[in-house]
Motif scaffolding. Structure first.
Motif, PDB file in Angstrom:
ATOM      1  N   GLU A  26      -8.062 -28.694  22.270  1.00  0.00           N
ATOM      2  CA  GLU A  26      -8.742 -29.315  21.130  1.00  0.00           C
ATOM      3  C   GLU A  26      -9.638 -28.390  20.317  1.00  0.00           C
ATOM      4  OE1 GLU A  26     -10.660 -32.968  22.115  1.00  0.00           O
ATOM      5  OE2 GLU A  26      -8.757 -33.942  22.602  1.00  0.00           O
ATOM      6  N   PHE A  27     -10.186 -27.347  20.948  1.00  0.00           N
ATOM      7  CA  PHE A  27     -11.106 -26.481  20.217  1.00  0.00           C
ATOM      8  C   PHE A  27     -10.347 -25.384  19.492  1.00  0.00           C
ATOM      9  CE2 PHE A  27     -14.070 -28.697  22.865  1.00  0.00           C
ATOM     10  CZ  PHE A  27     -15.207 -28.773  22.082  1.00  0.00           C
ATOM     11  N   ASN A  84      -8.504 -17.030  29.338  1.00  0.00           N
ATOM     12  CA  ASN A  84      -7.107 -16.620  29.150  1.00  0.00           C
ATOM     13  C   ASN A  84      -6.250 -16.977  30.363  1.00  0.00           C
ATOM     14  OD1 ASN A  84      -7.119 -15.638  26.486  1.00  0.00           O
ATOM     15  ND2 ASN A  84      -8.153 -13.773  27.161  1.00  0.00           N
ATOM     16  N   HIS A  85      -6.822 -16.883  31.546  1.00  0.00           N
ATOM     17  CA  HIS A  85      -6.102 -17.280  32.762  1.00  0.00           C
ATOM     18  C   HIS A  85      -5.758 -18.770  32.715  1.00  0.00           C
ATOM     19  CE1 HIS A  85      -4.946 -17.590  36.967  1.00  0.00           C
ATOM     20  NE2 HIS A  85      -5.790 -18.607  37.067  1.00  0.00           N
ATOM     21  N   HIS A 117      -3.036 -20.053  22.417  1.00  0.00           N
ATOM     22  CA  HIS A 117      -4.301 -20.128  21.677  1.00  0.00           C
ATOM     23  C   HIS A 117      -4.598 -18.741  21.130  1.00  0.00           C
ATOM     24  CE1 HIS A 117      -8.268 -21.341  20.460  1.00  0.00           C
ATOM     25  NE2 HIS A 117      -8.113 -22.537  21.003  1.00  0.00           N
ATOM     26  N   GLU A 118      -4.755 -18.657  19.826  1.00  0.00           N
ATOM     27  CA  GLU A 118      -4.937 -17.359  19.181  1.00  0.00           C
ATOM     28  C   GLU A 118      -6.386 -17.009  18.888  1.00  0.00           C
ATOM     29  OE1 GLU A 118      -2.523 -17.450  15.702  1.00  0.00           O
ATOM     30  OE2 GLU A 118      -0.678 -17.767  16.833  1.00  0.00           O
TER      31      GLU A 118
END
Length: 161
Positions: A80-81, A96-97, A106-107
């Motif tokens: 969501e963020f 990231n894990h 997610h970029e």
């Protein structure tokens, strides 16, 4: 609305202070209709606790309200963020894990100090085991970093600060 999540380890020192500073600035710049924010930790050490007393004292010094209970990052947050903003390399690695574990692309995972022009270091030090002066140092780092983060958003998202 752009959703920003500030992330540290226990969610009682750096990330709730970052959220309070961010919320103060978006209010000051009259951008509350464009942003929402929250903070969390990558650990479960302090779930449900109020921010550290020294965090609260530092926030009060700058008249920054904090109404927060510590919580741990979860899968919904990752989805969501729009921005996941870590305080240090360890927490960015943990984010990231989790993204890999849940197979979420997610970029926009950053260290908060990446937004400062030519920072000496990229991590916000953890003030937990120190005194009040460490919390003041963290405040100064976060205040500057968040100002530059808003400038970054202004350029990339057509937000006028």
């Amino acid at each position: 609305m752009i959703k920003v999540l500030f992330v540290c380890l226990g969610n009682i020192c750096r990330s709730p202070l970052a959220q309070a500073i961010f919320d103060h600035k978006i209010n000051k710049y009259q951008l509350t209709n464009k942003f929402s924010s929250d903070s969390c930790g990558t650990s479960d050490y302090h779930i449900g606790e109020l921010p550290d007393e020294r965090t609260m004292n530092c926030a009060a010094k700058y008249r920054l309200p904090i109404d927060h209970r510590a919580r741990q990052i979860n899968r919904v947050d990752l989805r969501e963020f729009h921005y996941l903003i870590a305080m240090d390399f360890s927490n960015k690695k943990n984010i990231n894990h989790l993204l890999q574990k849940f197979k979420i692309a997610h970029e926009k995972v950053f260290l908060i100090r990446e937004f400062q022009p030519e920072p000496d270091v990229l991590e916000v030090p953890d003030p937990y085991y120190g005194g009040e002066d460490g919390f003041e140092e963290v405040y100064q780092i976060l205040d500057d970093s968040i100002e530059h983060f808003l400038e970054y958003l202004k350029k990339g998202e057509d937000i006028y600060v």
